[in-house]
Motif scaffolding. Structure first.
Motif, mmCIF file in Angstrom:
data_model
loop_
_atom_site.group_PDB
_atom_site.id
_atom_site.type_symbol
_atom_site.label_atom_id
_atom_site.label_comp_id
_atom_site.label_asym_id
_atom_site.label_seq_id
_atom_site.Cartn_x
_atom_site.Cartn_y
_atom_site.Cartn_z
ATOM 1 N N MET A 1 0.850 -1.195 0.000
ATOM 2 C CA MET A 1 0.000 0.000 0.000
ATOM 3 C C MET A 1 0.888 1.248 0.000
ATOM 4 O O MET A 1 1.873 1.327 0.723
ATOM 5 N N ASN A 2 0.506 2.223 -0.823
ATOM 6 C CA ASN A 2 1.250 3.477 -0.905
ATOM 7 C C ASN A 2 0.700 4.462 0.119
ATOM 8 O O ASN A 2 -0.455 4.879 0.042
ATOM 9 N N PHE A 3 1.551 4.836 1.077
ATOM 10 C CA PHE A 3 1.106 5.733 2.137
ATOM 11 C C PHE A 3 1.404 7.194 1.825
ATOM 12 O O PHE A 3 1.150 8.075 2.647
ATOM 13 N N GLU A 4 1.954 7.480 0.655
ATOM 14 C CA GLU A 4 2.236 8.856 0.281
ATOM 15 C C GLU A 4 0.933 9.569 -0.084
ATOM 16 O O GLU A 4 0.079 9.025 -0.778
ATOM 17 N N HIS A 5 0.782 10.812 0.378
ATOM 18 C CA HIS A 5 -0.391 11.586 0.010
ATOM 19 C C HIS A 5 -0.346 11.968 -1.463
ATOM 20 O O HIS A 5 0.726 12.084 -2.058
ATOM 21 N N THR A 6 -1.511 12.158 -2.058
ATOM 22 C CA THR A 6 -1.580 12.645 -3.431
ATOM 23 C C THR A 6 -1.066 14.077 -3.479
ATOM 24 O O THR A 6 -0.943 14.757 -2.455
ATOM 25 N N GLU A 7 -0.786 14.545 -4.685
ATOM 26 C CA GLU A 7 -0.286 15.910 -4.836
ATOM 27 C C GLU A 7 -1.301 16.922 -4.310
ATOM 28 O O GLU A 7 -0.930 17.919 -3.674
ATOM 29 N N ASP A 8 -2.597 16.679 -4.563
ATOM 30 C CA ASP A 8 -3.627 17.605 -4.085
ATOM 31 C C ASP A 8 -3.634 17.673 -2.563
ATOM 32 O O ASP A 8 -3.790 18.762 -1.986
ATOM 33 N N ARG A 9 -3.483 16.531 -1.904
ATOM 34 C CA ARG A 9 -3.475 16.528 -0.434
ATOM 35 C C ARG A 9 -2.232 17.196 0.118
ATOM 36 O O ARG A 9 -2.282 17.888 1.139
ATOM 37 N N ARG A 10 -1.094 17.002 -0.551
ATOM 38 C CA ARG A 10 0.134 17.681 -0.104
ATOM 39 C C ARG A 10 -0.012 19.187 -0.237
ATOM 40 O O ARG A 10 0.419 19.947 0.642
ATOM 41 N N LEU A 12 -2.849 20.837 -0.152
ATOM 42 C CA LEU A 12 -3.789 21.260 0.888
ATOM 43 C C LEU A 12 -3.088 21.359 2.234
ATOM 44 O O LEU A 12 -3.267 22.338 2.971
ATOM 45 N N ALA A 13 -2.273 20.353 2.559
ATOM 46 C CA ALA A 13 -1.545 20.361 3.824
ATOM 47 C C ALA A 13 -0.592 21.552 3.902
ATOM 48 O O ALA A 13 -0.526 22.246 4.934
ATOM 49 N N ASP A 14 0.136 21.812 2.819
ATOM 50 C CA ASP A 14 1.072 22.941 2.804
ATOM 51 C C ASP A 14 0.344 24.268 2.981
ATOM 52 O O ASP A 14 0.794 25.151 3.729
ATOM 53 N N THR A 15 -0.790 24.407 2.288
ATOM 54 C CA THR A 15 -1.557 25.644 2.376
ATOM 55 C C THR A 15 -2.078 25.870 3.794
ATOM 56 O O THR A 15 -1.964 26.971 4.350
ATOM 57 N N GLY A 68 -11.104 9.463 3.801
ATOM 58 C CA GLY A 68 -10.509 9.434 5.123
ATOM 59 C C GLY A 68 -9.204 10.201 5.203
ATOM 60 O O GLY A 68 -8.939 10.916 6.183
ATOM 61 N N PHE A 69 -8.383 10.105 4.166
ATOM 62 C CA PHE A 69 -7.086 10.785 4.184
ATOM 63 C C PHE A 69 -7.233 12.299 4.017
ATOM 64 O O PHE A 69 -6.393 13.060 4.501
ATOM 65 N N ASP A 70 -8.293 12.745 3.338
ATOM 66 C CA ASP A 70 -8.542 14.189 3.246
ATOM 67 C C ASP A 70 -8.855 14.762 4.625
ATOM 68 O O ASP A 70 -8.328 15.807 5.015
ATOM 69 N N VAL A 71 -9.714 14.062 5.355
ATOM 70 C CA VAL A 71 -10.060 14.496 6.709
ATOM 71 C C VAL A 71 -8.820 14.490 7.600
ATOM 72 O O VAL A 71 -8.587 15.427 8.380
ATOM 73 N N ALA A 299 -7.916 5.957 8.679
ATOM 74 C CA ALA A 299 -8.323 6.718 7.489
ATOM 75 C C ALA A 299 -8.634 5.784 6.329
ATOM 76 O O ALA A 299 -9.607 5.982 5.594
ATOM 77 N N ALA A 300 -7.806 4.757 6.157
ATOM 78 C CA ALA A 300 -8.038 3.795 5.077
ATOM 79 C C ALA A 300 -9.323 3.007 5.310
ATOM 80 O O ALA A 300 -10.053 2.688 4.362
ATOM 81 N N ALA A 301 -9.625 2.709 6.572
ATOM 82 C CA ALA A 301 -10.811 1.903 6.897
ATOM 83 C C ALA A 301 -12.110 2.666 6.673
ATOM 84 O O ALA A 301 -13.173 2.041 6.551
ATOM 85 N N MET A 302 -12.061 4.000 6.609
ATOM 86 C CA MET A 302 -13.291 4.761 6.405
ATOM 87 C C MET A 302 -13.922 4.479 5.053
ATOM 88 O O MET A 302 -15.115 4.705 4.858
ATOM 89 N N ASP A 303 -13.142 3.995 4.120
ATOM 90 C CA ASP A 303 -13.673 3.657 2.801
ATOM 91 C C ASP A 303 -14.123 2.206 2.721
ATOM 92 O O ASP A 303 -14.533 1.738 1.657
ATOM 93 N N SER A 304 -14.023 1.482 3.834
ATOM 94 C CA SER A 304 -14.410 0.071 3.850
ATOM 95 C C SER A 304 -15.921 -0.061 3.973
ATOM 96 O O SER A 304 -16.581 0.680 4.710
ATOM 97 N N ALA A 305 -16.469 -1.020 3.255
ATOM 98 C CA ALA A 305 -17.906 -1.271 3.334
ATOM 99 C C ALA A 305 -18.263 -2.113 4.549
ATOM 100 O O ALA A 305 -19.435 -2.225 4.911
#
Length: 375
Positions: A1-10, A12-15, A68-71, A299-305
């Motif tokens: 599993m890739n734990f790196e945030h997407t560019e958009d999340r990075r 957002l975090a920087d901002t 989950g990772f956005d939150v 955060a990953a589990a929030m998308d689990s059904a």
């Protein structure tokens, strides 16, 4: 599993991190947190303009994130600055609206995202002790709608909210999951009384009394008597948010402690050169990384059904954060010596917030028992 945030999340975090560092300094934060209002409307509007609230919701609900990772990204940044603005209420109430609201009710999410409406979850009651199903507030049918009577305790930002999400029992025993209904209550409705007070870690809470509050039929959120599932989902998002906030606070406490060990001298050398303190700091670093892993898992589990998988991950994270948050607070203060307890040092405020996060939405003992029960 890739734990790196997407560019958009990075981005957002920087901002967010930059905005908090520039506009929400320690003195500014304390003036807001311990003031009579407990939030700053102008800054709340600026957070909304930055998209910090919108990131908490999916595109279908008018946001641009919602995973989950956005939150986690948003609340970790808020934790770094000890931000007291009402993000948690916006998230929990908005998620409940998204999960169970009618099209007309869901339209209210837009006012949460743009910051024009402050919302709060009014669920905990005196003596409930974190048990989500223990609801004694009553809702009975009245002409054309509902009448609510009861009391809610420790409602975060409850005296600033315009919209309350209230849990009330329409059937069943006081501790039954069946029979709980959710209602959208305007905070200025007749029969709603609020008594606000400051929190020890900054910000505001309120005790709310409902005395025969008359509501229309459209105030009911979801199906009558079936509100527990919606409540569990909404509170689950709140638990993830608190865990991420705690992680952000731990990172600052860790950084400040490392800097102190490198600059404070004793016997002519930095105290960080002492082996005993090096060992304690190394243990602390490992524990903080364990917290990060727990937040990632939640955060990953929030998308689990699967409900059990999601709830176990959330309880595991909340237990971990509670235990490690207390450890980080204690060790950081001790390694700072006497100065660690002073009001003027930011660390003491981070320590208070970490300890209090443990008591929001269930402490470590509660979530350990819940984790085992879900097994």
């Amino acid at each position: 599993m890739n734990f790196e945030h997407t560019e958009d999340r990075r981005m957002l975090a920087d901002t967010l991190n930059r905005f908090v560092a520039e506009q929400y300094g320690f003195d500014t934060r304390n003036a807001i947190a311990y003031g009579d209002v407990g939030m700053q409307p102008a800054l709340w509007a600026q957070f909304a303009e930055l998209g910090a609230i919108g990131a908490l919701f999916t595109e279908a609900d008018g946001g641009f994130g919602g995973a989950g990772f956005d939150v986690a990204v948003v609340f970790e940044a808020l934790g770094r600055g000890l931000v007291v603005e009402p993000f948690l209420g916006a998230l929990v109430v908005g998620r409940a609206l998204a999960a169970a609201g009618t099209p007309a009710q869901k339209e209210q999410i837009a006012s949460l995202i743009d910051g024009s409406t402050v919302a709060a979850l009014a669920h905990d009651e005196p003596g409930s002790h974190y048990e989500m199903a223990r609801v004694s507030t009553r809702a009975v049918r009245s002409e054309g709608g509902w009448a609510l009577t009861g009391a809610k305790a420790v409602v975060v930002q409850g005296d600033n909210a315009q919209l309350l999400l209230v849990s009330a029992r329409t059937a069943g025993a006081v501790d039954s999951e069946d029979g709980i209904s959710l209602f959208l209550v305007p905070a200025d409705a007749a029969g709603v009384a609020r008594r606000g007070m400051g929190r020890i870690d900054g910000g505001r809470v309120a005790e709310i009394t409902l005395d025969n509050v008359q509501l229309g039929a459209d105030a009911l959120l979801g199906t009558e008597g079936q509100g527990f599932a919606t409540l569990e989902i909404a509170v689950g998002w709140g638990i993830l948010a608190l865990c991420a906030e705690a992680l952000g606070a731990m990172e600052v406490a860790k950084k400040d402690t490392l800097e102190y060990l490198q600059t404070r001298k004793q016997f002519g050398v930095p105290i960080g050169s002492f082996q005993a303190l090096q060992h304690r700091m190394a243990d602390l670093l490992l524990e903080v990384e364990q917290s990060r892993s727990a937040v990632i898992n939640a955060a990953a589990a929030m998308d689990s059904a699967d409900r059990v998988e999601r709830e176990r991950a959330l309880s595991a994270a909340k237990f971990t954060i509670g235990r490690i948050g207390a450890l980080v607070s204690e060790e950081s203060i001790q390694m700072h010596g006497g100065i660690g307890m002073t009001w003027e040092l930011p660390l003491s405020h981070y320590a208070k917030r970490l300890v209090m996060i443990d008591h929001e939405l269930g402490d470590e003992d509660h979530h350990l028992a819940r984790y085992m029960a879900l097994g």
